[in-house]
Design a protein around this motif. Structure first.
Motif, PDB file in Angstrom:
ATOM      1  N   PHE A 147      -9.383  72.490  12.709  1.00 35.25           N
ATOM      2  CA  PHE A 147     -10.556  71.767  13.207  1.00 35.25           C
ATOM      3  C   PHE A 147     -10.894  70.565  12.347  1.00 35.25           C
ATOM      4  O   PHE A 147     -11.540  69.632  12.795  1.00 35.25           O
ATOM      5  CB  PHE A 147     -11.759  72.709  13.284  1.00 35.25           C
ATOM      6  N   ALA A 148     -10.492  70.571  11.078  1.00 33.44           N
ATOM      7  CA  ALA A 148     -10.780  69.444  10.198  1.00 33.44           C
ATOM      8  C   ALA A 148      -9.513  68.655   9.874  1.00 33.44           C
ATOM      9  O   ALA A 148      -9.483  67.887   8.932  1.00 33.44           O
ATOM     10  CB  ALA A 148     -11.440  69.933   8.924  1.00 33.44           C
ATOM     11  N   GLY A 149      -8.441  68.886  10.653  1.00 33.53           N
ATOM     12  CA  GLY A 149      -7.192  68.172  10.395  1.00 33.53           C
ATOM     13  C   GLY A 149      -6.491  68.615   9.129  1.00 33.53           C
ATOM     14  O   GLY A 149      -5.664  67.891   8.583  1.00 33.53           O
ATOM     15  N   ALA A 150      -6.793  69.839   8.664  1.00 38.13           N
ATOM     16  CA  ALA A 150      -6.218  70.308   7.398  1.00 38.13           C
ATOM     17  C   ALA A 150      -4.820  70.884   7.574  1.00 38.13           C
ATOM     18  O   ALA A 150      -4.195  71.298   6.614  1.00 38.13           O
ATOM     19  CB  ALA A 150      -7.127  71.357   6.769  1.00 38.13           C
ATOM     20  N   LEU A 190      -2.179  60.959  27.733  1.00 36.11           N
ATOM     21  CA  LEU A 190      -3.109  60.560  26.675  1.00 36.11           C
ATOM     22  C   LEU A 190      -2.955  59.041  26.572  1.00 36.11           C
ATOM     23  O   LEU A 190      -2.078  58.549  25.878  1.00 36.11           O
ATOM     24  CB  LEU A 190      -2.722  61.247  25.368  1.00 36.11           C
ATOM     25  N   THR A 191      -3.791  58.315  27.286  1.00 36.54           N
ATOM     26  CA  THR A 191      -3.633  56.865  27.388  1.00 36.54           C
ATOM     27  C   THR A 191      -3.832  56.226  26.011  1.00 36.54           C
ATOM     28  O   THR A 191      -4.398  56.860  25.113  1.00 36.54           O
ATOM     29  CB  THR A 191      -4.672  56.277  28.351  1.00 36.54           C
ATOM     30  N   PRO A 192      -3.356  54.968  25.848  1.00 35.33           N
ATOM     31  CA  PRO A 192      -3.565  54.320  24.545  1.00 35.33           C
ATOM     32  C   PRO A 192      -5.022  54.374  24.086  1.00 35.33           C
ATOM     33  O   PRO A 192      -5.285  54.589  22.901  1.00 35.33           O
ATOM     34  CB  PRO A 192      -3.094  52.892  24.800  1.00 35.33           C
ATOM     35  N   SER A 193      -5.981  54.233  25.017  1.00 32.44           N
ATOM     36  CA  SER A 193      -7.378  54.261  24.562  1.00 32.44           C
ATOM     37  C   SER A 193      -7.762  55.683  24.144  1.00 32.44           C
ATOM     38  O   SER A 193      -8.549  55.877  23.213  1.00 32.44           O
ATOM     39  CB  SER A 193      -8.308  53.730  25.650  1.00 32.44           C
ATOM     40  N   ASP A 194      -7.187  56.729  24.793  1.00 39.42           N
ATOM     41  CA  ASP A 194      -7.402  58.110  24.344  1.00 39.42           C
ATOM     42  C   ASP A 194      -6.838  58.304  22.940  1.00 39.42           C
ATOM     43  O   ASP A 194      -7.455  58.944  22.082  1.00 39.42           O
ATOM     44  CB  ASP A 194      -6.728  59.105  25.296  1.00 39.42           C
ATOM     45  N   LYS A 195      -5.645  57.746  22.713  1.00 36.65           N
ATOM     46  CA  LYS A 195      -5.008  57.895  21.393  1.00 36.65           C
ATOM     47  C   LYS A 195      -5.859  57.210  20.321  1.00 36.65           C
ATOM     48  O   LYS A 195      -6.022  57.725  19.215  1.00 36.65           O
ATOM     49  CB  LYS A 195      -3.599  57.297  21.415  1.00 36.65           C
ATOM     50  N   GLN A 196      -6.392  56.022  20.679  1.00 41.98           N
ATOM     51  CA  GLN A 196      -7.254  55.318  19.714  1.00 41.98           C
ATOM     52  C   GLN A 196      -8.490  56.159  19.405  1.00 41.98           C
ATOM     53  O   GLN A 196      -8.951  56.222  18.263  1.00 41.98           O
ATOM     54  CB  GLN A 196      -7.663  53.961  20.272  1.00 41.98           C
ATOM     55  N   ALA A 197      -9.011  56.843  20.448  1.00 51.76           N
ATOM     56  CA  ALA A 197     -10.193  57.684  20.231  1.00 51.76           C
ATOM     57  C   ALA A 197      -9.858  58.826  19.271  1.00 51.76           C
ATOM     58  O   ALA A 197     -10.653  59.163  18.384  1.00 51.76           O
ATOM     59  CB  ALA A 197     -10.685  58.225  21.567  1.00 51.76           C
ATOM     60  N   GLU A 203     -10.115  59.614  11.566  1.00 53.38           N
ATOM     61  CA  GLU A 203     -10.631  58.772  10.480  1.00 53.38           C
ATOM     62  C   GLU A 203     -12.061  59.185  10.135  1.00 53.38           C
ATOM     63  O   GLU A 203     -12.467  59.174   8.983  1.00 53.38           O
ATOM     64  CB  GLU A 203     -10.606  57.295  10.892  1.00 53.38           C
ATOM     65  N   ASN A 204     -12.816  59.572  11.154  1.00 56.07           N
ATOM     66  CA  ASN A 204     -14.216  59.927  10.950  1.00 56.07           C
ATOM     67  C   ASN A 204     -14.359  61.257  10.201  1.00 56.07           C
ATOM     68  O   ASN A 204     -15.147  61.373   9.265  1.00 56.07           O
ATOM     69  CB  ASN A 204     -14.919  60.005  12.305  1.00 56.07           C
ATOM     70  N   ILE A 205     -13.567  62.277  10.586  1.00 52.11           N
ATOM     71  CA  ILE A 205     -13.730  63.568   9.896  1.00 52.11           C
ATOM     72  C   ILE A 205     -13.246  63.469   8.452  1.00 52.11           C
ATOM     73  O   ILE A 205     -13.684  64.232   7.607  1.00 52.11           O
ATOM     74  CB  ILE A 205     -13.016  64.752  10.609  1.00 52.11           C
ATOM     75  N   ARG A 206     -12.359  62.499   8.198  1.00 49.86           N
ATOM     76  CA  ARG A 206     -11.902  62.300   6.831  1.00 49.86           C
ATOM     77  C   ARG A 206     -13.035  61.892   5.904  1.00 49.86           C
ATOM     78  O   ARG A 206     -13.092  62.293   4.759  1.00 49.86           O
ATOM     79  CB  ARG A 206     -10.900  61.163   6.821  1.00 49.86           C
ATOM     80  N   THR A 207     -13.898  61.004   6.431  1.00 50.88           N
ATOM     81  CA  THR A 207     -14.937  60.446   5.573  1.00 50.88           C
ATOM     82  C   THR A 207     -16.226  61.251   5.650  1.00 50.88           C
ATOM     83  O   THR A 207     -17.188  60.927   4.982  1.00 50.88           O
ATOM     84  CB  THR A 207     -15.248  58.999   5.997  1.00 50.88           C
TER      85      THR A 207
END
Lengths: 248, 351
Positions: A147-150, A190-197, A203-207
């Motif tokens: 869940f946290a990308g760990a 998973l469209t490019p805009s989905d991938k960007q999301a 990036e957000n859960i990292r910070t």
């Protein structure tokens, strides 16, 4: 007069035409040079496993049709070239410089059409929908990557890697090409805009700060339980020994 | 022979007469030794100061707690090397409150160990049962009470009381109905119907076969699910009806749960399975595309999607139900039929 004008027009047209062809020519020439250089590098460093024609052998899959994105992902994370055959190629020190990686990717792309290295526009996730990224991440990614990308364990010693240090380009390429045991998430589902999301969410859960204190790797109750049972019990035993010790 | 017998008899005879010393001697209480605080007034004074300091620190920590509670903003974070950013408020409140409790404990134990009476005291065990006279008296009182109440004689009082008391727990059982309503046939059915489109979860877009590459996995749901979810106001349908679509190279598929060569359950290697684990119902999408194994992240049940989604490892008892799929006139993936069996974990009435 008309003739002169026409001639001039012709000259201008020819010049412009030539200029564009020349541009195109340098482009293809550069790519061609890259492909040639990449082919040489491939023969030196990759062909022993992937075969002289990149057709794949018993030891390694074919590279025909995997596209430049797959080559770039594997090389720029150091997963390829492989040090030892095993369940999974570990991330390690990168073996090639950027020019060489670009050349190898160009060579792989020249074999057959496949997923291409994402452009800067593909990777621009500034305007992406963070909440949608979270939904997609929870539906498609958390099962393996936590869940946290760990990251987390798969079967037979394989594992889903930690996402905390992956660059947006690596995340994009991984979704696009499905390295190793990872499934492919095509641009249609998973469209490019989905991938960007998704990238924006990672990036957000990292910070994100940790209000609860030490996250212990964000792997959930296993590490937390282990810490409490070992650290907490040791502290309790030490206190009991101190309380029970006889004073002189 | 008779010599040996005699010898043994002789030994037994002697052991009954001579009492051997026990294997480990009773160590008895060690001699009482005075503590330093008992004999040295200076040491006693020092211990007193230690205890007082502990109690004082506890008081300080309590005051610090109150100050931190008021002063530290809730969204302040402390970057701590290696451990990451911690909430300053949580850290300060936890530390001060913990220290306040800790120093009361340390002070009390130090007080007991160094300053309170230090001699050994022996307290003998006594039998747990009451003495026989007390037990007899209790019994007498009980029977006297039973007699005086008329419980034995007044039958109508006794019987009506028994009736009232046996009925009394019934409301506790009746209110269990609030856990309901009973699921009726909802555990047997899903929203899937013949011709219903598979749409992507969560983006709700319909899927074409060409959208799923070999080695790809897609989380899907029945196209009516968002509307049903809106209408029901619960996530029950989502918890039950979601599916995954995977595409395998057709030659890798060893078996499927049904279908004929003219009407296969897959569509060009794309197969659709329930996403709900048959063990305890976790959504399951941990897919290893090289082994075609689907793992449940909760309890590691493993299903081989290339072989009818049979269980190859873990606690699940049944394979994941397969949804037969095909494409509609517009080329989008749709269900051929509904699921041929209940999805999700086993339940009581399930055959």
């Amino acid at each position: 007069m008309l003739l002169i004008v026409l001639a001039m027009l012709g000259v201008v047209y020819a010049a412009v035409g030539q200029a564009t062809t020349a541009d195109a020519a340098t482009d293809t020439a550069a790519t061609q040079a890259q492909v040639t250089a990449g082919h040489k590098l491939f023969q030196e460093g990759c062909s022993s496993c992937h075969g002289l024609g990149a057709q794949g052998t018993q030891n390694a899959p074919t590279l025909i049709g995997v596209g430049s994105a797959a080559a770039d992902f594997q090389l720029s994370t150091g997963r390829m070239p492989l040090a030892v055959p095993g369940v999974q190629a570990p991330e390690k020190k990168i073996q090639y410089n950027d020019t060489q990686i670009a050349a190898l990717a160009a060579f792989v792309a020249s074999l057959s059409p496949g997923p291409q290295i994402p452009t800067a526009k593909d990777l621009d996730y500034a305007g992406a929908d963070l909440a949608l990224g979270g939904q997609i991440f929870r539906t498609n990614c958390t099962q393996c990557h936590n869940f946290a990308g760990a990251g987390g364990a798969l079967s037979q010693g394989a594992y889903a890697p930690n996402l905390m240090s992956a660059s947006p380009q690596e995340i994009y390429e991984a979704m696009l090409t499905g390295p190793e045991n990872m499934p492919v998430f095509s641009d249609q589902t998973l469209t490019p805009s989905d991938k960007q999301a998704v990238i924006k969410f990672i990036e957000n859960i990292r910070t994100e700060p940790n209000p609860g204190g030490w996250s212990l790797g964000s792997v959930g109750p296993v590490s937390e339980g282990l810490f409490v049972w070992i650290g907490g019990l040791l502290a309790l035993i030490a206190a009991a020994v101190w309380i029970g010790a006889k004073v002189r | 022979m008779s010599d040996t017998d005699n010898a043994i008899a002789g030994e037994t005879g002697s052991s009954t007469q001579v009492v051997k010393p026990p294997f480990v001697a009773n160590p008895d209480l060690p001699p009482h030794g005075a503590r330093r605080t008992d004999v040295d007034p200076k040491a006693a004074k020092r211990a007193e100061h230690q205890v007082a300091t502990c109690f004082g620190l506890s008081a300080l920590a309590t005051v610090a707690f109150c100050i931190c509670y008021v002063q530290i903003p809730i969204d302040a974070y402390l970057p701590i090397p290696f451990f990451g950013a911690w909430s300053a408020s949580n850290l300060a409140l936890g530390l001060t409150f913990g220290l306040a409790a800790f120093f009361i404990g340390v002070g009390a134990i130090q007080w007991a160990k160094k300053l309170m009476f230090g001699g050994e005291v022996t307290q003998m065990r006594h039998p747990l049962a009451s003495p026989p006279e007390a037990r007899e008296e209790a019994l007498e009182q009980f029977w006297a009470g039973a007699d005086e109440s008329g419980f034995a004689q007044r039958k109508i009082v006794r019987r009506s009381l028994l009736m009232a008391m046996s009925l009394f727990p019934i409301p506790l059982i009746v209110i269990l109905r609030d856990l309901g309503p009973l699921p009726s046939d909802s555990l047997y059915t899903t929203l899937w119907r013949p011709g219903m489109r598979v749409v992507l979860d969560p983006t709700e877009a319909p899927v074409r076969p060409s959208d799923i590459p070999v080695g790809g996995i897609v989380s899907g749901m029945p196209s009516v699910l968002p509307a049903v979810q809106e209408e029901q106001g619960t996530l029950n349908a989502r918890a039950k009806d979601v599916v995954i679509l995977v595409r395998l190279a057709p030659e890798d598929i060893k078996s499927q749960q049904g279908g004929t060569s003219s009407q296969p359950w897959d569509y060009q290697g794309i197969m659709c399975f329930s996403k709900i684990c048959t063990h305890v119902g976790c959504p399951i999408a941990l897919y290893e595309q090289r082994t075609h194994h689907l793992l449940c992240p909760c309890h590691q049940s493993t299903f081989d999607l290339a072989d009818s989604a049979n269980v190859v490892f873990g606690p699940a008892a049944r394979r994941l139900p397969q949804l037969p799929i095909t494409v509609d006139a517009e080329g989008f993936i749709v269900a051929q039929t509904a699921f041929d069996q209940p999805v999700g974990p086993s339940f009581w009435e399930r055959a």
